[in-house]
Scaffold this motif. Structure first.
Motif, PDB file in Angstrom:
ATOM      1  N   ARG A 233       0.818  -1.201   0.000  1.00  0.00           N
ATOM      2  CA  ARG A 233       0.000   0.000   0.000  1.00  0.00           C
ATOM      3  C   ARG A 233       0.860   1.263   0.000  1.00  0.00           C
ATOM      4  O   ARG A 233       0.545   2.238  -0.692  1.00  0.00           O
ATOM      5  N   ASP A 262       2.404  -7.604  -3.008  1.00  0.00           N
ATOM      6  CA  ASP A 262       1.052  -8.177  -2.876  1.00  0.00           C
ATOM      7  C   ASP A 262       0.411  -8.261  -4.260  1.00  0.00           C
ATOM      8  O   ASP A 262      -0.239  -7.327  -4.711  1.00  0.00           O
ATOM      9  N   LEU A 265      -3.587  -7.425  -4.682  1.00  0.00           N
ATOM     10  CA  LEU A 265      -4.181  -6.167  -4.232  1.00  0.00           C
ATOM     11  C   LEU A 265      -4.878  -5.493  -5.424  1.00  0.00           C
ATOM     12  O   LEU A 265      -4.231  -4.889  -6.285  1.00  0.00           O
TER      13      LEU A 265
END
Length: 391
Positions: A233, A262, A265
């Motif tokens: 993120r 990730d 995501l």
């Protein structure tokens, strides 16, 4: 009955079937509940619907059967069938919160904000109260960008608990949306003392800096986020900041790192697809939005974005495929404002008088139900001005 449901639900179904016989209502209801509770709902979907529909022919005013059928449709992604079932239940029990709450939730999910508002307004007039109704009212106001009532409610909640970071950040974001930048800045400084390395805090800060045109501060904040927390993120957030500030190569590197950390995501693929689309890299944009759609196949926003990318593709075959996808999506969600806008945009581009008139009708429908849809307002105004000049 509740104890039997939890201990051996299928045995209860068998027992009820033996007592009631093939046409019994309760065993059908319990069997449908058991199948819906199964992780693989799709395996029994047609059987669930068949059981409940047959029971409703015999007991058309049974609320529990009707709501369970609506829930089955919802789980399968058949939003319009779910809404139809809720509407029938609502017509029979307009003051029942067990009907109103899931119905409004479904209407909002399907983008039918005007009807959701009408149901909520009537509930308020009838003095019906429930915490879920208040949350749905706030969600509706926020979706329609009616920030005043939402801000009042959130300010009240934060005033009662000023150490609640989540509420404080929500309030700060509302201030940014309303361009009340000084108030937002003061609030964020207060919240930063509670959790200086919060990614959520950093996200609101970057929206604030973007609104103020403080691009150097925006990049510095994103660097600080990555330094304090190297997650998918944080890299994604810095990628968006770099892209916004024109640091293209840095943005590409950060997107790659976010996906490396990730690969599932969804938001990263959506964000990077927009980045590629803006830069004219249509094939890359389509690859990413298709990955996002594979990860989240029921998300109508992602589906509409994929259709929009195809419509804007330089390849005629892609534009034709977009038209087919759009018609299929509109069958599932005929009132979705994003899909309707794409339909109107396509009709406007055809340029014939009938197609432009139809486009104007669709756009009028969108702005009536969704007054915050700026693109629809702009296109509708442009078409009306063009019509006035040609007339």
């Amino acid at each position: 009955l509740a104890q039997r449901r939890s201990s051996d639900p299928q045995a209860l179904v068998t027992e009820l079937h033996a007592i009631e016989g093939a046409e019994g209502k309760q065993w059908r209801y319990e069997q449908a509940r058991v199948w819906l509770a199964d992780n693989d709902t799709g395996q029994h979907y047609s059987e669930v619907v068949g059981l409940l529909q047959r029971s409703l022919k015999l007991y058309p005013k049974d609320k529990a059967l009707r709501l369970l059928l609506a829930s089955a449709y919802e789980q399968a992604g058949d939003l319009q069938l779910a809404i139809s079932s809720y509407r029938t239940a609502y017509s029979q029990s307009p003051d029942d919160l067990a009907v109103i709450v899931p119905m409004v939730n479904m209407l909002q999910k399907a983008g039918e904000s005007a009807e959701a508002d009408r149901v909520l307004r009537r509930a308020s007039e009838q003095k019906l109260t429930h915490p879920a109704l208040a949350r749905l009212k706030l969600a509706g106001d926020l979706r329609q960008q009616r920030y005043g009532p939402v801000t009042d409610a959130v300010e009240y909640a934060f005033g009662r608990n000023p150490e609640n970071i989540k509420t404080g950040l929500f309030l700060a974001r509302l201030k940014v949306e309303q361009r009340e930048f000084d108030e937002a800045d003061l609030l964020l400084k207060q919240l930063e003392k509670l959790d200086p390395n919060s990614l959520d805090l950093g996200a609101v800060y970057m929206d604030l800096f973007k609104g103020q045109g403080r691009f150097t501060d925006m990049l510095a904040r994103s660097d600080r986020l990555v330094a304090s927390c190297e997650t998918a993120r944080s890299y994604w957030m810095r990628a968006e900041a770099r892209a916004f500030c024109g640091e293209i190569e840095g943005a590409i590197q950060d997107y790659e790192q976010a996906i490396h950390l990730d690969p599932n995501l969804v938001d990263v693929y959506v964000s990077r697809s927009k980045f590629y689309q803006k830069g004219g890299r249509y094939e890359n944009a389509l690859v990413d939005i298709n990955r996002a759609q594979a990860l989240s196949p029921e998300d109508m926003y992602i589906r509409s974005l994929a259709i929009e990318f195809l419509l804007n593709s330089p390849e005629q075959s892609s534009r034709q495929a977009a038209g087919q996808r759009l018609e299929m999506a509109l069958k599932e969600a005929p009132d979705d404002p994003r899909l309707l806008f794409l339909k109107a945009q396509g009709l406007a581009q055809e340029g014939t008088r009938p197609s432009v008139e139809t486009a104007e009708q669709i756009l009028s429908k969108i702005v009536t139900a969704h007054p915050a849809e700026e693109r629809a307002w702009h296109l509708r105004t442009r078409l009306m001005l063009n019509r006035g000049q040609s007339g």
